[in-house]
Design a protein around this motif. Structure first.
Motif, mmCIF file in Angstrom:
data_model
loop_
_atom_site.group_PDB
_atom_site.id
_atom_site.type_symbol
_atom_site.label_atom_id
_atom_site.label_comp_id
_atom_site.label_asym_id
_atom_site.label_seq_id
_atom_site.Cartn_x
_atom_site.Cartn_y
_atom_site.Cartn_z
ATOM 1 N N SER A 9 -2.289 -7.571 2.391
ATOM 2 C CA SER A 9 -3.372 -6.604 2.193
ATOM 3 C C SER A 9 -4.186 -6.983 0.958
ATOM 4 O O SER A 9 -3.647 -7.080 -0.146
ATOM 5 C CB SER A 9 -2.793 -5.201 1.992
ATOM 6 N N SER A 12 -4.619 -5.194 -2.838
ATOM 7 C CA SER A 12 -3.929 -5.528 -4.112
ATOM 8 C C SER A 12 -4.481 -6.798 -4.747
ATOM 9 O O SER A 12 -3.947 -7.269 -5.755
ATOM 10 C CB SER A 12 -2.427 -5.705 -3.849
ATOM 11 N N MET A 38 -11.642 1.914 3.321
ATOM 12 C CA MET A 38 -11.428 3.335 3.025
ATOM 13 C C MET A 38 -12.759 3.988 2.660
ATOM 14 O O MET A 38 -13.585 3.381 1.974
ATOM 15 C CB MET A 38 -10.462 3.470 1.846
ATOM 16 N N VAL A 140 3.635 4.378 4.454
ATOM 17 C CA VAL A 140 3.208 5.148 3.268
ATOM 18 C C VAL A 140 2.069 6.056 3.755
ATOM 19 O O VAL A 140 1.497 5.830 4.817
ATOM 20 C CB VAL A 140 2.663 4.262 2.119
ATOM 21 N N PRO A 142 -1.570 6.848 3.910
ATOM 22 C CA PRO A 142 -2.670 5.893 3.679
ATOM 23 C C PRO A 142 -3.543 6.290 2.488
ATOM 24 O O PRO A 142 -3.704 7.465 2.200
ATOM 25 C CB PRO A 142 -3.471 5.959 4.976
ATOM 26 N N GLY A 143 -4.071 5.270 1.817
ATOM 27 C CA GLY A 143 -5.015 5.526 0.722
ATOM 28 C C GLY A 143 -4.815 4.622 -0.474
ATOM 29 O O GLY A 143 -5.779 4.270 -1.161
ATOM 30 N N PHE A 144 -3.569 4.199 -0.705
ATOM 31 C CA PHE A 144 -3.341 3.402 -1.917
ATOM 32 C C PHE A 144 -2.254 2.353 -1.706
ATOM 33 O O PHE A 144 -1.335 2.564 -0.912
ATOM 34 C CB PHE A 144 -2.935 4.323 -3.085
ATOM 35 N N GLN A 147 2.671 2.067 -3.144
ATOM 36 C CA GLN A 147 3.470 3.293 -2.941
ATOM 37 C C GLN A 147 4.884 2.959 -2.462
ATOM 38 O O GLN A 147 5.138 1.824 -2.036
ATOM 39 C CB GLN A 147 2.789 4.212 -1.913
ATOM 40 N N ASP A 176 3.040 -1.113 7.710
ATOM 41 C CA ASP A 176 2.069 -1.182 6.620
ATOM 42 C C ASP A 176 2.358 -0.162 5.527
ATOM 43 O O ASP A 176 2.230 1.037 5.743
ATOM 44 C CB ASP A 176 0.676 -0.901 7.229
ATOM 45 N N GLY A 178 4.339 -0.417 1.338
ATOM 46 C CA GLY A 178 5.595 -0.482 0.580
ATOM 47 C C GLY A 178 6.560 -1.544 1.061
ATOM 48 O O GLY A 178 7.745 -1.507 0.756
ATOM 49 N N ILE A 179 6.044 -2.520 1.839
ATOM 50 C CA ILE A 179 6.937 -3.577 2.348
ATOM 51 C C ILE A 179 7.254 -4.559 1.206
ATOM 52 O O ILE A 179 6.357 -5.042 0.518
ATOM 53 C CB ILE A 179 6.295 -4.320 3.536
ATOM 54 N N VAL A 196 2.583 -6.016 6.904
ATOM 55 C CA VAL A 196 1.498 -5.941 5.936
ATOM 56 C C VAL A 196 2.139 -5.799 4.558
ATOM 57 O O VAL A 196 3.107 -5.045 4.408
ATOM 58 C CB VAL A 196 0.595 -4.709 6.184
#
Ligand code: DX5
Ligand code: ZN
Length: 219
Positions: A9, A12, A38, A140, A142-144, A147, A176, A178-179, A196
């Protein structure tokens, strides 16, 4: 058994160097790049839109796995297709008519994904599974990025995998949020074949992207 693919992703990534960051991901062995769009309305965050995707796509040959966290989404699908998205993933809650939006993406010759938030049940999309190329399971809210992984979504993946095998369907299962190196194995064992990852790929091992992608794949 489908090959395990990694979709880093870029949420980051260093946004001041997005073109170079995508090059690093390509060189590091990413199978595609996950572009988190987003709108500050569907999720409380705002990132990039079609003009930036178009500029980035011109400079790279890698698949763009575009995750649209925007609503309403239907009227914007064409803009993301034209900008160069290869996979367009939408949220059922973001469109008045999911079937129409799925057909729109297919009409534009793009792969279609549907994303389920942690609290959204699989029942929402069961009847569309024959029509879609990918189900994106959010682990997580979605949005950030960055997490904590929500392990309870693994049951959804297991349930989805069972339906997929029973009906002999071919959609990808992407997870998708926190992996990391601790949970990627259980995600794969549950049935995910595309991972992801943002924080783990860009921040672990002093940002050694190649090593982090290989570590996620090898689990
Ligand atoms: C969150 C995004 C995810 C997130 C993943 O809304 O959809 O793709 O950026 O980032 P990490 O791997 O840091 O949780
Ligand atoms: Zn995403």
């Amino acid at each position: 058994m489908k090959k395990i693919q990694i979709s880093p992703s870029i949420l980051s990534a260093d946004f001041s160097q997005l073109g170079n960051e995508i090059k690093r991901l390509e060189d590091g062995g990413a199978d595609m790049i996950h572009v988190d769009v987003m709108d500050g309305h569907f999720v409380p965050n705002l990132t990039i839109g079609p003009p930036v995707i178009k500029a980035l796509k011109k400079k790279s040959s890698i698949l763009f796995d575009v995750h649209l966290m925007i609503s309403p989404v239907h009227k914007y699908i064409e803009a993301y297709a034209e900008a160069g998205a290869d996979i367009i993933t939408i949220h059922p809650e973001a469109t008045e008519d999911l079937e129409l939006s799925i057909l729109k993406i297919k009409e534009l010759n793009k792969k279609v994904g549907v994303s389920l938030n942690p609290e959204t049940k699989i029942d929402t999309i069961i009847k569309f599974l024959e029509k879609i190329d990918l189900v994106l399971i959010m682990s997580v809210k979605p949005g950030f990025g960055g997490q904590k992984f929500m392990p309870e979504v693994l049951n959804k993946i297991k349930e989805l995998k069972k339906i997929k095998d029973k009906k002999d369907l071919n959609f990808d299962i992407e997870i998708d949020g926190g992996i990391n190196f601790e949970n990627s194995k259980i995600a794969i064992e549950a049935g995910a074949n595309i991972l992801v990852s943002g924080t783990t790929i860009f921040k672990s091992n002093d940002g050694d992207i190649k090593k982090n992608i290989e570590l996620l794949k090898s689990k």
